[in-house]
Write a protein that holds these residues in place. Structure first.
Motif, PDB file in Angstrom:
ATOM      1  N   TRP A  40      -6.797  40.508  19.868  1.00  0.00           N
ATOM      2  CA  TRP A  40      -5.959  41.365  19.125  1.00  0.00           C
ATOM      3  C   TRP A  40      -6.876  41.999  18.201  1.00  0.00           C
ATOM      4  CZ3 TRP A  40      -4.369  39.213  13.983  1.00  0.00           C
ATOM      5  CH2 TRP A  40      -3.528  40.026  13.171  1.00  0.00           C
TER       6      TRP A  40
ATOM      7  N   CYS B 297      -3.058  46.819  14.583  1.00  0.00           N
ATOM      8  CA  CYS B 297      -1.734  46.761  14.659  1.00  0.00           C
ATOM      9  C   CYS B 297      -0.662  46.870  13.644  1.00  0.00           C
ATOM     10  CB  CYS B 297      -1.866  45.110  14.455  1.00  0.00           C
ATOM     11  SG  CYS B 297      -0.171  44.062  14.444  1.00  0.00           S
ATOM     12  N   ILE B 298       0.505  47.254  13.943  1.00  0.00           N
ATOM     13  CA  ILE B 298       1.361  47.896  13.127  1.00  0.00           C
ATOM     14  C   ILE B 298       2.413  47.118  12.544  1.00  0.00           C
ATOM     15  CG2 ILE B 298       1.087  50.311  13.632  1.00  0.00           C
ATOM     16  CD1 ILE B 298       3.823  50.042  15.258  1.00  0.00           C
TER      17      ILE B 298
ATOM     18  N   CYS C 161       4.959  45.245  14.406  1.00  0.00           N
ATOM     19  CA  CYS C 161       6.172  45.568  14.651  1.00  0.00           C
ATOM     20  C   CYS C 161       6.854  44.251  15.306  1.00  0.00           C
ATOM     21  CB  CYS C 161       6.309  46.756  16.067  1.00  0.00           C
ATOM     22  SG  CYS C 161       5.183  46.215  17.464  1.00  0.00           S
ATOM     23  N   LEU C 162       5.978  43.270  15.646  1.00  0.00           N
ATOM     24  CA  LEU C 162       6.249  42.021  16.207  1.00  0.00           C
ATOM     25  C   LEU C 162       6.806  42.014  17.716  1.00  0.00           C
ATOM     26  CD1 LEU C 162       7.184  40.068  13.190  1.00  0.00           C
ATOM     27  CD2 LEU C 162       4.983  40.157  14.317  1.00  0.00           C
TER      28      LEU C 162
ATOM     29  N   CYS D 104       5.479  42.029  20.379  1.00  0.00           N
ATOM     30  CA  CYS D 104       4.523  40.867  21.368  1.00  0.00           C
ATOM     31  C   CYS D 104       5.111  39.637  21.041  1.00  0.00           C
ATOM     32  CB  CYS D 104       3.150  40.959  21.118  1.00  0.00           C
ATOM     33  SG  CYS D 104       2.751  40.906  19.453  1.00  0.00           S
TER      34      CYS D 104
ATOM     35  N   MET E 165       2.155  39.292  12.084  1.00  0.00           N
ATOM     36  CA  MET E 165       1.090  38.418  13.147  1.00  0.00           C
ATOM     37  C   MET E 165       0.202  38.329  12.485  1.00  0.00           C
ATOM     38  SD  MET E 165       0.188  40.146  16.810  1.00  0.00           S
ATOM     39  CE  MET E 165      -1.047  39.264  17.773  1.00  0.00           C
TER      40      MET E 165
ATOM     41  N   CYS F 284       2.962  46.273  23.630  1.00  0.00           N
ATOM     42  CA  CYS F 284       2.462  46.705  22.367  1.00  0.00           C
ATOM     43  C   CYS F 284       2.593  48.085  22.493  1.00  0.00           C
ATOM     44  CB  CYS F 284       0.828  46.125  22.208  1.00  0.00           C
ATOM     45  SG  CYS F 284       0.253  46.870  20.624  1.00  0.00           S
TER      46      CYS F 284
ATOM     47  N   VAL G 299      -0.272  52.391  19.858  1.00  0.00           N
ATOM     48  CA  VAL G 299      -0.955  51.419  18.987  1.00  0.00           C
ATOM     49  C   VAL G 299      -2.108  50.672  19.890  1.00  0.00           C
ATOM     50  CG1 VAL G 299      -0.727  49.323  17.530  1.00  0.00           C
ATOM     51  CG2 VAL G 299       1.029  51.154  17.789  1.00  0.00           C
TER      52      VAL G 299
ATOM     53  N   ILE H 213      -3.674  45.087  21.544  1.00  0.00           N
ATOM     54  CA  ILE H 213      -3.879  43.655  22.378  1.00  0.00           C
ATOM     55  C   ILE H 213      -4.603  44.640  23.476  1.00  0.00           C
ATOM     56  CG2 ILE H 213      -3.134  41.869  23.459  1.00  0.00           C
ATOM     57  CD1 ILE H 213      -0.970  41.776  21.468  1.00  0.00           C
TER      58      ILE H 213
HETATM   59  S1  SF4 Z   1       3.091  44.500  19.582  1.00  0.00           S
HETATM   60 FE1  SF4 Z   1       1.007  45.497  18.858  1.00  0.00          FE
HETATM   61  S2  SF4 Z   1       1.409  46.544  16.992  1.00  0.00           S
HETATM   62 FE2  SF4 Z   1       3.385  45.106  17.313  1.00  0.00          FE
HETATM   63  S3  SF4 Z   1       3.015  43.244  16.345  1.00  0.00           S
HETATM   64 FE3  SF4 Z   1       1.999  42.882  18.516  1.00  0.00          FE
HETATM   65  S4  SF4 Z   1      -0.259  43.499  18.161  1.00  0.00           S
HETATM   66 FE4  SF4 Z   1       0.894  44.266  16.451  1.00  0.00          FE
END
Ligand code: SF4
Ligand code: SF4
Length: 97
Positions: free
Chosen positions: A38, A43-44, A46-47, A49, A65, A83, A87, A90
């Motif tokens: 990660w 990372c933005i 968005c959760l 994942c 996160m 993801c 972005v 990951i």
């Molecule tokens: S899906 Fe990607 S951008 Fe969104 S919380 Fe997870 S790692 Fe971060």
């Protein structure tokens, strides 16, 4: 060779779940052949994942996160797949042995 076929009572007992929620005790991370890495800077939050991870291995604190639980992560790569394309926070890498 015995002339008697084994019956179901002769089969060793296995696969029993004795306590509800006991999956947290099992180190399933050792099954992994690939590992998600990660990048917190990309990372933005968005959760997505976290929603999709089948092993509840995306660690979240205060609705953000904060990392990946490698004790339980099986390396399925779903988190990296969902993801957002723009972005890509990951990346899956081959697990070191
Ligand atoms: S899906 Fe990607 S951008 Fe969104 S919380 Fe997870 S790692 Fe971060
Ligand atoms: S690789 Fe699979 S198990 Fe591991 S954190 Fe990502 S979605 Fe969860």
């Amino acid at each position: 060779m015995s002339d008697k076929m084994p019956g179901w009572r002769d089969i060793p007992i296995g696969g029993m779940i004795l306590d509800a929620g006991n999956s947290a005790k099992y180190e399933t991370g050792t099954w992994r052949s690939s590992k998600p890495i990660w990048d917190a800077d990309k990372c933005i939050q968005c959760l997505t994942c976290w929603i999709y991870c089948p092993d509840s291995s995306i660690q979240v604190k205060d609705e953000k996160m904060v990392g990946i639980d490698y004790f339980h992560c099986k390396g399925c790569g779903l988190c990296a797949s969902v993801c957002p394309d723009k972005v890509q926070a990951i990346t899956m890498v081959i697990e070191e042995t």
